[in-house]
Design a protein around this motif. Structure first.
Motif, PDB file in Angstrom:
ATOM      1  N   TRP A 119       0.675  -1.098   0.026  1.00  0.00           N
ATOM      2  CA  TRP A 119       0.144   0.041   0.005  1.00  0.00           C
ATOM      3  C   TRP A 119       0.749   1.101  -0.104  1.00  0.00           C
ATOM      4  N   LEU A 120       2.001   1.190   0.734  1.00  0.00           N
ATOM      5  CA  LEU A 120       2.954   2.447   0.750  1.00  0.00           C
ATOM      6  C   LEU A 120       3.431   2.737  -0.695  1.00  0.00           C
ATOM      7  N   LEU A 121       3.435   1.753  -1.303  1.00  0.00           N
ATOM      8  CA  LEU A 121       4.171   1.781  -2.748  1.00  0.00           C
ATOM      9  C   LEU A 121       3.282   2.169  -3.616  1.00  0.00           C
ATOM     10  N   VAL A 122       1.804   1.625  -3.568  1.00  0.00           N
ATOM     11  CA  VAL A 122       0.822   2.050  -4.354  1.00  0.00           C
ATOM     12  C   VAL A 122       0.528   3.651  -4.131  1.00  0.00           C
ATOM     13  N   ASP A 130      -7.233   7.564  -7.296  1.00  0.00           N
ATOM     14  CA  ASP A 130      -7.166   6.534  -8.763  1.00  0.00           C
ATOM     15  C   ASP A 130      -7.851   5.297  -8.212  1.00  0.00           C
ATOM     16  N   HIS A 131      -9.015   4.967  -9.155  1.00  0.00           N
ATOM     17  CA  HIS A 131      -9.707   3.961  -8.828  1.00  0.00           C
ATOM     18  C   HIS A 131      -9.263   2.736  -8.704  1.00  0.00           C
ATOM     19  N   ARG A 132      -7.943   2.568  -9.250  1.00  0.00           N
ATOM     20  CA  ARG A 132      -7.441   1.101  -9.241  1.00  0.00           C
ATOM     21  C   ARG A 132      -6.530   0.858  -8.277  1.00  0.00           C
ATOM     22  N   ARG A 133      -6.689   1.647  -7.138  1.00  0.00           N
ATOM     23  CA  ARG A 133      -5.541   1.481  -6.226  1.00  0.00           C
ATOM     24  C   ARG A 133      -5.734   0.052  -5.504  1.00  0.00           C
ATOM     25  N   PRO A 134      -7.239  -0.069  -5.151  1.00  0.00           N
ATOM     26  CA  PRO A 134      -7.537  -1.398  -4.396  1.00  0.00           C
ATOM     27  C   PRO A 134      -6.992  -2.723  -5.106  1.00  0.00           C
ATOM     28  N   THR A 135      -7.265  -2.481  -6.496  1.00  0.00           N
ATOM     29  CA  THR A 135      -6.882  -3.554  -7.258  1.00  0.00           C
ATOM     30  C   THR A 135      -5.474  -3.863  -7.105  1.00  0.00           C
ATOM     31  N   LEU A 136      -4.600  -2.632  -7.472  1.00  0.00           N
ATOM     32  CA  LEU A 136      -3.075  -2.737  -7.369  1.00  0.00           C
ATOM     33  C   LEU A 136      -2.500  -3.237  -6.048  1.00  0.00           C
ATOM     34  N   LEU A 137      -3.455  -2.889  -4.854  1.00  0.00           N
ATOM     35  CA  LEU A 137      -2.923  -3.410  -3.506  1.00  0.00           C
ATOM     36  C   LEU A 137      -3.168  -5.069  -3.684  1.00  0.00           C
ATOM     37  N   ASP A 170       9.264   5.923   7.023  1.00  0.00           N
ATOM     38  CA  ASP A 170       9.835   7.187   7.266  1.00  0.00           C
ATOM     39  C   ASP A 170      10.307   7.728   6.203  1.00  0.00           C
ATOM     40  N   LEU A 171      10.735   7.066   5.246  1.00  0.00           N
ATOM     41  CA  LEU A 171      11.403   7.818   3.914  1.00  0.00           C
ATOM     42  C   LEU A 171      10.327   8.158   3.101  1.00  0.00           C
ATOM     43  N   LEU A 172       9.142   7.637   2.979  1.00  0.00           N
ATOM     44  CA  LEU A 172       8.384   8.018   2.082  1.00  0.00           C
ATOM     45  C   LEU A 172       6.916   8.855   2.426  1.00  0.00           C
ATOM     46  N   ARG A 173       6.683   8.641   3.830  1.00  0.00           N
ATOM     47  CA  ARG A 173       5.651   9.448   4.142  1.00  0.00           C
ATOM     48  C   ARG A 173       5.837  10.230   5.235  1.00  0.00           C
ATOM     49  N   VAL A 174       6.690  10.003   6.095  1.00  0.00           N
ATOM     50  CA  VAL A 174       7.271  11.001   7.482  1.00  0.00           C
ATOM     51  C   VAL A 174       7.648  12.451   6.801  1.00  0.00           C
ATOM     52  N   ARG A 175       7.258  13.508   7.169  1.00  0.00           N
ATOM     53  CA  ARG A 175       8.046  14.655   6.931  1.00  0.00           C
ATOM     54  C   ARG A 175       8.051  15.505   7.958  1.00  0.00           C
ATOM     55  N   PRO A 324       9.616  -3.305  -3.416  1.00  0.00           N
ATOM     56  CA  PRO A 324       9.670  -2.154  -4.172  1.00  0.00           C
ATOM     57  C   PRO A 324      10.361  -1.765  -5.346  1.00  0.00           C
ATOM     58  N   VAL A 325      11.343  -2.527  -5.337  1.00  0.00           N
ATOM     59  CA  VAL A 325      12.013  -2.849  -6.690  1.00  0.00           C
ATOM     60  C   VAL A 325      11.276  -3.016  -7.936  1.00  0.00           C
ATOM     61  N   LEU A 326      10.535  -4.281  -7.644  1.00  0.00           N
ATOM     62  CA  LEU A 326       9.365  -4.778  -8.483  1.00  0.00           C
ATOM     63  C   LEU A 326       8.413  -3.788  -8.833  1.00  0.00           C
ATOM     64  N   ALA A 327       7.714  -3.095  -7.766  1.00  0.00           N
ATOM     65  CA  ALA A 327       6.774  -2.168  -7.963  1.00  0.00           C
ATOM     66  C   ALA A 327       7.327  -0.942  -8.797  1.00  0.00           C
ATOM     67  N   LEU A 328       8.396  -0.446  -8.732  1.00  0.00           N
ATOM     68  CA  LEU A 328       8.880   0.735  -9.384  1.00  0.00           C
ATOM     69  C   LEU A 328       9.173   0.146 -10.746  1.00  0.00           C
ATOM     70  N   LEU A 329       9.833  -1.016 -11.079  1.00  0.00           N
ATOM     71  CA  LEU A 329      10.007  -1.390 -12.577  1.00  0.00           C
ATOM     72  C   LEU A 329       8.332  -1.747 -13.067  1.00  0.00           C
ATOM     73  N   VAL A 330       7.546  -2.062 -12.538  1.00  0.00           N
ATOM     74  CA  VAL A 330       6.273  -2.291 -13.170  1.00  0.00           C
ATOM     75  C   VAL A 330       5.866  -0.938 -13.527  1.00  0.00           C
ATOM     76  N   ALA A 331       5.912   0.209 -12.808  1.00  0.00           N
ATOM     77  CA  ALA A 331       5.546   1.580 -12.890  1.00  0.00           C
ATOM     78  C   ALA A 331       6.272   2.020 -14.076  1.00  0.00           C
ATOM     79  N   ARG A 332       7.725   1.574 -14.262  1.00  0.00           N
ATOM     80  CA  ARG A 332       8.119   2.459 -15.223  1.00  0.00           C
ATOM     81  C   ARG A 332       7.897   1.702 -16.659  1.00  0.00           C
TER      82      ARG A 332
END
Length: 408
Positions: A119-122, A130-137, A170-175, A324-332
């Protein structure tokens, strides 16, 4: 900025509504099935390394602490407790419950961390709403669970997935001033996340880097206060990588050191350290480059892969970063034609490779012993790590910088 393409409003209105509840139930069902499979494997095997082997070491260490002994005197089939004293304190609840209850609770916690990571990656790679988020999860969770680093971590009862979740949050959500706290705590449990502190400092996020260091130092202080003698034992031998594995298994592992020990055992000690230093410099340079291009997830993953390469010991289960490597590659590759999306499928197969052996082992069909397949897989993971860093550098060189304020 979205990495996955946005659905035009007209298409979104005319398309069928996504059954969010059904999709989420599907993801939860897959997660529950995974827990059941892990428990079944634990009940039908007697391997020292597979069903809850790491968790058993954690539990022995926690019991030693409660009894006033040292967690570093634990020895289970040659494996001992190798984490900082703070980790032994964090794990002490395992000593309160029985082994079966502890394994059940830990497996549920670690398994539920998988959809949390997905979910963090999605959330990071798709636009809000984006209506596809549940499917991607759901799809992402079901694709991640069979990966050997994930399945292996669940079967061993290791802490890898939980640490992955802490670092990504920490790195993606916390600011703001809180960024770095979870990273420091993760490093206090297992030292490997310290590579991200270096990354924060190199990319100019001094406040976050200092916060992470302060948080880490705080965990060291807690360990020293509660377990002073054990703290001396651990930190005095922190550079002794031989204590992380039994005798005869020095050449295992997917890091540069493991590869050199496997391929050049006679010259290993004069080769692996300088090569690792060069790899660290190159990998961190790619991470800094990606960060300056506002490709934050690419930077985080380049840093993670660098850490896996240069760590003295990198077991296959440490490659939970494959998710996360696979998630980013799929996105690319999302915009590419279907026949050109094969890199993600190939990489998924690489990380799922040992799974058929596990199935055969559990059922008594395995034709190969563990060393016969483990060392080639370790070498494959080392080559994959190098290839990922090279591909990241090539991709950064060939693409235009992302817009400022829109990290990917």
């Amino acid at each position: 900025m979205s990495v996955l393409p946005r659905t035009p409003p007209r298409v979104a209105r005319r398309g069928r509504a996504v059954p969010v509840g059904g999709v989420l139930l599907f993801a939860v069902g897959g997660t529950a099935a995974t827990i059941a499979v892990v428990w079944w494997v634990a009940a039908h095997t007697g391997s020292a390394w597979s069903p809850g082997g790491d968790l058993a070491v954690y539990r022995d260490a926690a019991q030693a602490v409660r009894a006033g002994g040292s967690p570093y005197q634990v020895d289970r089939d040659g494996y001992g407790f190798v984490y900082p004293p703070f980790a032994a304190l964090v794990l002490t609840p395992l000593a309160v419950v029985g082994p079966l209850a502890g394994y059940a609770i830990w497996t549920v916690l670690s398994t539920l961390a998988v959809p949390a990571v997905v979910w963090l990656l999605v959330d990071h790679l798709t636009p809000a709403g984006d209506h596809r988020r549940p499917t991607l999860l759901a799809v992402g969770t079901l694709a991640a669970l069979p990966l050997s680093p994930i399945a292996g971590t669940l079967l061993l009862g290791n802490v890898n997935i939980v640490l992955l979740a802490l670092v990504l949050v920490d790195l993606l959500r916390v600011r703001g001033p809180q960024q770095g706290i979870l990273l420091g705590v993760a490093a206090g449990i297992k030292l490997t996340p310290l590579v991200f502190v270096v990354h924060l400092l190199l990319t100019g996020r001094i406040r976050a880097g200092v916060t992470a260091l302060a948080s880490f130092v705080g965990t060291v202080g807690v360990g020293a206060l509660v377990l002073p003698a054990d703290s001396v034992t651990f930190w005095a031998g922190v550079l002794d990588s031989s204590r992380t594995r039994p005798p005869g298994e020095e050449a295992y592992g997917g890091s540069i050191r493991g590869a050199v020990l496997h391929l050049l055992p006679e010259a290993a000690h004069g080769v692996w350290l300088p090569v690792s230093v060069l790899a660290a410099a190159a990998g961190l340079a790619v991470a800094v480059w990606a960060s300056r291009r506002h490709e934050e997830l690419t930077a985080i993953l380049a840093c993670a892969v660098t850490g896996l390469l240069v760590s003295p010991v990198t077991w296959y289960a440490h490659w939970v970063w494959s998710v996360p490597v696979l998630a980013l590659l799929v996105a690319r590759t999302w915009r590419r034609p279907a026949h050109r999306r094969w890199p993600a499928g190939l990489l998924w197969l690489v990380f799922a490779l040992p799974l058929p052996w596990w199935v055969g082992y559990v059922l008594g069909w395995a034709p190969l012993t563990e060393p016969a397949w483990m060392m080639p897989v370790d070498l494959l993971y080392t080559v994959t790590a190098v290839a990922l860093l090279v591909l990241a550098a090539v991709w950064l060189r060939r693409t235009a910088p992302a817009a400022r304020g829109c990290p990917r």
